[in-house]
Scaffold this active site. Sequence first.
Site, mmCIF file in Angstrom:
data_model
loop_
_atom_site.group_PDB
_atom_site.id
_atom_site.type_symbol
_atom_site.label_atom_id
_atom_site.label_comp_id
_atom_site.label_asym_id
_atom_site.label_seq_id
_atom_site.Cartn_x
_atom_site.Cartn_y
_atom_site.Cartn_z
ATOM 1 N N HIS A 236 0.856 -1.197 0.000
ATOM 2 C CA HIS A 236 0.000 0.000 0.000
ATOM 3 C C HIS A 236 0.888 1.241 0.000
ATOM 4 O O HIS A 236 1.815 1.342 0.790
ATOM 5 C CB HIS A 236 -0.900 0.028 1.244
ATOM 6 C CG HIS A 236 -2.021 -0.968 1.184
ATOM 7 N ND1 HIS A 236 -3.189 -0.811 1.896
ATOM 8 C CD2 HIS A 236 -2.171 -2.112 0.489
ATOM 9 C CE1 HIS A 236 -4.000 -1.834 1.637
ATOM 10 N NE2 HIS A 236 -3.390 -2.633 0.798
ATOM 11 N N TYR B 178 -8.673 5.289 8.304
ATOM 12 C CA TYR B 178 -8.721 5.597 9.736
ATOM 13 C C TYR B 178 -9.757 6.705 9.898
ATOM 14 O O TYR B 178 -9.572 7.803 9.352
ATOM 15 C CB TYR B 178 -7.364 6.118 10.234
ATOM 16 C CG TYR B 178 -6.294 5.053 10.336
ATOM 17 C CD1 TYR B 178 -5.557 4.651 9.220
ATOM 18 C CD2 TYR B 178 -5.987 4.472 11.562
ATOM 19 C CE1 TYR B 178 -4.563 3.685 9.327
ATOM 20 C CE2 TYR B 178 -4.989 3.505 11.679
ATOM 21 C CZ TYR B 178 -4.287 3.121 10.557
ATOM 22 O OH TYR B 178 -3.310 2.165 10.665
ATOM 23 N N PRO C 129 -2.749 -0.148 19.048
ATOM 24 C CA PRO C 129 -2.503 -0.547 17.651
ATOM 25 C C PRO C 129 -2.746 0.542 16.607
ATOM 26 O O PRO C 129 -2.517 0.314 15.425
ATOM 27 C CB PRO C 129 -3.454 -1.730 17.446
ATOM 28 C CG PRO C 129 -4.469 -1.628 18.526
ATOM 29 C CD PRO C 129 -3.860 -0.889 19.652
ATOM 30 N N LYS D 36 2.324 -0.366 15.160
ATOM 31 C CA LYS D 36 3.737 -0.456 15.502
ATOM 32 C C LYS D 36 4.133 -1.719 16.281
ATOM 33 O O LYS D 36 5.321 -2.031 16.372
ATOM 34 C CB LYS D 36 4.160 0.770 16.339
ATOM 35 C CG LYS D 36 4.201 2.056 15.560
ATOM 36 C CD LYS D 36 5.447 2.124 14.691
ATOM 37 C CE LYS D 36 5.330 3.123 13.562
ATOM 38 N NZ LYS D 36 5.007 2.558 12.257
ATOM 39 N N TYR E 106 4.781 6.357 10.137
ATOM 40 C CA TYR E 106 3.912 5.214 9.828
ATOM 41 C C TYR E 106 4.670 4.145 9.033
ATOM 42 O O TYR E 106 4.521 2.949 9.283
ATOM 43 C CB TYR E 106 2.684 5.703 9.039
ATOM 44 C CG TYR E 106 1.575 4.691 8.969
ATOM 45 C CD1 TYR E 106 0.676 4.540 10.019
ATOM 46 C CD2 TYR E 106 1.430 3.867 7.858
ATOM 47 C CE1 TYR E 106 -0.345 3.597 9.972
ATOM 48 C CE2 TYR E 106 0.417 2.919 7.795
ATOM 49 C CZ TYR E 106 -0.464 2.790 8.860
ATOM 50 O OH TYR E 106 -1.466 1.854 8.798
HETATM 51 C C1 FAD Z 1 -5.081 -9.981 20.731
HETATM 52 C C2 FAD Z 1 -4.057 -9.076 20.101
HETATM 53 C C3 FAD Z 1 -4.376 -8.392 18.921
HETATM 54 C C4 FAD Z 1 -3.434 -7.544 18.338
HETATM 55 N N1 FAD Z 1 -3.783 -6.862 17.208
HETATM 56 C C5 FAD Z 1 -2.888 -6.006 16.678
HETATM 57 C C6 FAD Z 1 -3.245 -5.255 15.537
HETATM 58 O O1 FAD Z 1 -4.343 -5.365 15.028
HETATM 59 N N2 FAD Z 1 -2.323 -4.396 15.021
HETATM 60 C C7 FAD Z 1 -1.075 -4.248 15.587
HETATM 61 O O2 FAD Z 1 -0.255 -3.466 15.102
HETATM 62 N N3 FAD Z 1 -0.708 -4.957 16.670
HETATM 63 C C8 FAD Z 1 -1.587 -5.824 17.209
HETATM 64 N N4 FAD Z 1 -1.234 -6.529 18.297
HETATM 65 C C9 FAD Z 1 0.146 -6.404 18.783
HETATM 66 C C10 FAD Z 1 1.101 -7.369 18.067
HETATM 67 O O3 FAD Z 1 0.438 -8.540 17.744
HETATM 68 C C11 FAD Z 1 2.303 -7.630 19.018
HETATM 69 O O4 FAD Z 1 2.982 -6.399 19.160
HETATM 70 C C12 FAD Z 1 3.263 -8.702 18.523
HETATM 71 O O5 FAD Z 1 2.644 -9.963 18.591
HETATM 72 C C13 FAD Z 1 4.545 -8.716 19.377
HETATM 73 O O6 FAD Z 1 5.296 -9.871 19.108
HETATM 74 P P1 FAD Z 1 6.083 -10.616 20.271
HETATM 75 O O7 FAD Z 1 6.772 -11.758 19.600
HETATM 76 O O8 FAD Z 1 6.875 -9.639 21.030
HETATM 77 O O9 FAD Z 1 4.987 -11.128 21.291
HETATM 78 P P2 FAD Z 1 3.830 -12.204 21.109
HETATM 79 O O10 FAD Z 1 3.355 -12.236 19.717
HETATM 80 O O11 FAD Z 1 2.842 -11.941 22.185
HETATM 81 O O12 FAD Z 1 4.554 -13.595 21.378
HETATM 82 C C14 FAD Z 1 4.909 -14.021 22.663
HETATM 83 C C15 FAD Z 1 4.837 -15.534 22.686
HETATM 84 O O13 FAD Z 1 5.336 -15.980 23.939
HETATM 85 C C16 FAD Z 1 4.557 -17.071 24.362
HETATM 86 N N5 FAD Z 1 4.679 -17.213 25.828
HETATM 87 C C17 FAD Z 1 4.091 -16.476 26.800
HETATM 88 N N6 FAD Z 1 4.464 -16.899 28.013
HETATM 89 C C18 FAD Z 1 5.317 -17.936 27.799
HETATM 90 C C19 FAD Z 1 6.036 -18.799 28.667
HETATM 91 N N7 FAD Z 1 5.938 -18.701 29.995
HETATM 92 N N8 FAD Z 1 6.822 -19.768 28.112
HETATM 93 C C20 FAD Z 1 6.921 -19.895 26.765
HETATM 94 N N9 FAD Z 1 6.252 -19.086 25.903
HETATM 95 C C21 FAD Z 1 5.471 -18.128 26.409
HETATM 96 C C22 FAD Z 1 3.144 -16.729 23.912
HETATM 97 O O14 FAD Z 1 2.371 -17.904 23.781
HETATM 98 C C23 FAD Z 1 3.414 -16.058 22.570
HETATM 99 O O15 FAD Z 1 3.306 -16.938 21.485
HETATM 100 C C24 FAD Z 1 -2.152 -7.389 18.911
HETATM 101 C C25 FAD Z 1 -1.838 -8.079 20.081
HETATM 102 C C26 FAD Z 1 -2.773 -8.908 20.680
HETATM 103 C C27 FAD Z 1 -2.410 -9.613 21.961
#
Ligand code: FAD
Length: 407
Positions: free
Chosen positions: A72, A200, A292, A296, A383
Amino acid sequence: MRTQVGIVGGGPAGLLLSHLLHLQGIESVVLELRSRKTLETEIRAGVLEQGTTDLLVKSGVGERMWREGAVHHGINLQFSGRRERIDLSGLTGRAITLYGQHEVVKDLIRTRLDAGGRILFEAGATGLHDLDSREPRIRFQKDGEEHELRCDFVVGADGFHGVSRPSIPPQARTEYERKYPFGWFGILVEAPPSTNELIYANHERGFSLVSTRSPEIQRMYFQCDPDDDAEAWSDDRIWEELHARLDTRDGWTVTEGKIIQKGIVAMRSFVVEPMRYGRLFLAGDSAHIVPPTGAKGMNLAVADIQVLCRALAGFYLYNRTDLLERYSEICLRRVWKASRFSWWMTSMLHRFGDDPFQHRLQIAELDYVTSSRAAATSLAENYTGLPMELDSELPAREREQTAPSAF
Ligand SMILES: Cc1cc2nc3c(=O)[nH]c(=O)nc-3n(C[C@H](O)[C@H](O)[C@H](O)COP(=O)(O)OP(=O)(O)OC[C@H]3O[C@@H](n4cnc5c(N)ncnc54)[C@H](O)[C@@H]3O)c2cc1C
């Protein structure tokens, strides 16, 4: 069990780190609480910054994204019955790619497993130990049994509710938090896209967003009470709300379809400082959360991992510890800028109670952002993603020495 880097969490942050380290010949083990199927089907973020897509392509996991993702070049801001386009590419030379987070996760899992990588699914870390020693340990449970992973470094990539951040003694961390008095009601819809580019919208009934995940599946959100019950909303009521907030006088309307998923996401900003304690490094949502609105969350996780991979490569390949020492400071500069941008977008687009003065200010701000090239460029630059701090800071020779050869 022993490895060089023990990674807690198999979300985008943990999996990407494991992949990038592998390209440098550095061993890791990923411990992930949930099943592979859950990770590969959970719908979350979907907007990838230019720097994120570049990294995925250069490191060899971007092939499917390249084929299936939608590039986009602009976004739309809708307010006071007007829809104005921000020309991201025209203003910055960069674009965004719409490609679901779960698709990125699928690509990373497949690539790691094909390369013989060790990802232990349904393996939950229960405690991190000896973090300030040279051989930290991760205790975890798998198949009902207790295990231990010994390593040189622990990376806490286990999201906001994981065990890593609380393992840092309270006196060694400072937490900054802002909770917003609203949530996002999100739906997944089987329908063709309503528009070519994201919308938006600021409306007196509250914010809404029209986004997409693929040519067949659309993602839409609207501002709601964070304590509301998603199941209490019938499909008819959801469409009524979206039409009320989005349809325009010229006859444009949101395209309806079968709603295949619905849920409410709470909105908060959160940052922990520092992002390191001894040999534990926090990355992604375990260290910071953004609302969100600025798209970011996943991009920040990827940026942390880029810095961390270079710092670990510096340690293992060049015996350097300086980038590990500076990991937190380098990441936090970007984290706070992204927190500011996400807060600003949220403040400009959402309804905060019944305050007509604030609403008039929001409209003035939207009018300014969409009519001033300088203001529009600032939005577009944030962005599509600010440049990596590490590259702008390091002299050319050091940049080469710490940039892993594969990306
Ligand atoms: C429900 C939801 C919807 C979202 N929607 C958006 C959106 O629409 N737009 C946007 O920009 N951002 C969105 N976000 C934010 C974005 O998804 C996160 O910023 C991104 O997933 C960050 O990645 P991460 O790997 O740091 O964490 P996560 O993706 O949260 O990964 C962490 C992983 O660690 C695992 N874990 C937790 N505890 C333990 C443990 N004790 N032992 C082993 N593993 C463990 C979890 O199962 C998970 O798979 C959303 C977040 C959530 C929760």
